[in-house]
Design a protein around this motif. Structure first.
Motif, PDB file in Angstrom:
ATOM      1  N   PHE A 228       0.822  -1.208   0.000  1.00 35.67           N
ATOM      2  CA  PHE A 228       0.000   0.000   0.000  1.00 35.67           C
ATOM      3  C   PHE A 228       0.863   1.268   0.000  1.00 35.67           C
ATOM      4  O   PHE A 228       0.529   2.253  -0.659  1.00 35.67           O
ATOM      5  CB  PHE A 228      -0.923   0.015   1.220  1.00 35.67           C
TER       6      PHE A 228
ATOM      7  N   PHE B  74      -6.544   2.743   2.232  1.00 37.86           N
ATOM      8  CA  PHE B  74      -5.881   2.711   0.916  1.00 37.86           C
ATOM      9  C   PHE B  74      -6.890   2.991  -0.198  1.00 37.86           C
ATOM     10  O   PHE B  74      -6.616   3.778  -1.113  1.00 37.86           O
ATOM     11  CB  PHE B  74      -5.222   1.351   0.707  1.00 37.86           C
TER      12      PHE B  74
ATOM     13  N   GLN C  35      -6.618   6.308  -2.599  1.00 41.71           N
ATOM     14  CA  GLN C  35      -6.430   6.120  -4.034  1.00 41.71           C
ATOM     15  C   GLN C  35      -7.613   6.682  -4.823  1.00 41.71           C
ATOM     16  O   GLN C  35      -7.439   7.313  -5.869  1.00 41.71           O
ATOM     17  CB  GLN C  35      -6.248   4.626  -4.342  1.00 41.71           C
TER      18      GLN C  35
END
Length: 226
Positions: free
Chosen positions: A61, A90, A94
């Motif tokens: 990650f 994560f 993202q």
């Protein structure tokens, strides 16, 4: 001639992933000009799939690049992943910088846990669609559902349809058709029963009884836990 834009395609990997949720769209998207595929997990140890073999992540990650396309596959491991704060963080981080945020199958619930499905039209595997309101989504009955920059797809094999649809959006119909031809995606299944709308009722009932009633209950418990 303009240069082909570089496109980072980041797939979340987690224990218990349905490998075809990942490998089907990855196969198509990897052939898109400019594409770089990333498989990101909590660490770079092999990830055991539901098929009994493992997939080795390319990144953890912390080292994964920012996704242009973020894809969250599904699998029975989703119920456990819903409770993993690092995984959800994560996804949220993202998604904030991604051009497209996508899911296959029950990966939709990980998007939902990250707060990305509230007020959105979405889909998932047919056995879990009744749970979408638990993450604020409205179920849209389609194999691939697009709502803004969010693209969700149904169960397992629908990931290939989503990938080709997105390639068409990004690189044009001709490119998507060329990739479809290159991988000889010309479905001719032996039975017209890949969805409960078409499958024999006894087959659907038996599958729910043996697999999906319990699996959906486990997913619901994970979604409603603190």
């Amino acid at each position: 001639m303009t240069d082909t834009p570089a496109t980072n395609i980041v797939f979340l990997l987690f224990p218990g992933i349905t490998q075809l949720d990942f490998t089907a769209p990855a196969q198509a998207l990897s052939r898109m000009p400019g594409a770089t595929l990333v498989g990101a997990a909590a660490n770079r140890e092999p990830i055991l799939t539901d098929s009994g073999f493992a997939i080795v992540p390319t990144h953890d990650f912390a080292s994964a690049p920012q996704a242009d396309i973020l894809c969250i596959p599904g699998g029975h491991g989703v119920a456990d992943a819903l409770g993993d704060a690092a995984t959800i963080d994560f996804i949220a981080r993202q998604a904030a910088g991604a051009q497209w945020v996508t899911s296959v199958c029950t990966g939709a619930f990980l998007l939902g846990r990250a707060g990305l499905l509230a007020g959105k039209r979405a889909t998932t595997h047919w056995a879990y669609t009744h749970l979408l309101p638990l993450v604020g989504a409205e179920h849209a009955k389609a194999r691939v559902v697009e709502d803004g920059n969010l693209v969700t797809s149904g169960g397992v094999t629908s990931g290939l349809d989503f990938a080709l649809s997105l390639i068409a959006r990004l690189r044009g119909d001709a490119m998507a058709q060329a990739i479809q031809l290159a991988i000889e995606y010309d479905p001719a299944p032996p039975f017209a029963g890949g969805h409960p709308d078409r499958a024999p009722k006894a087959i659907t009932a038996g599958l729910k009884d043996h697999v999906y009633d319990a699996a959906a209950a486990r997913m619901e418990a994970a979604l409603t836990s603190a």
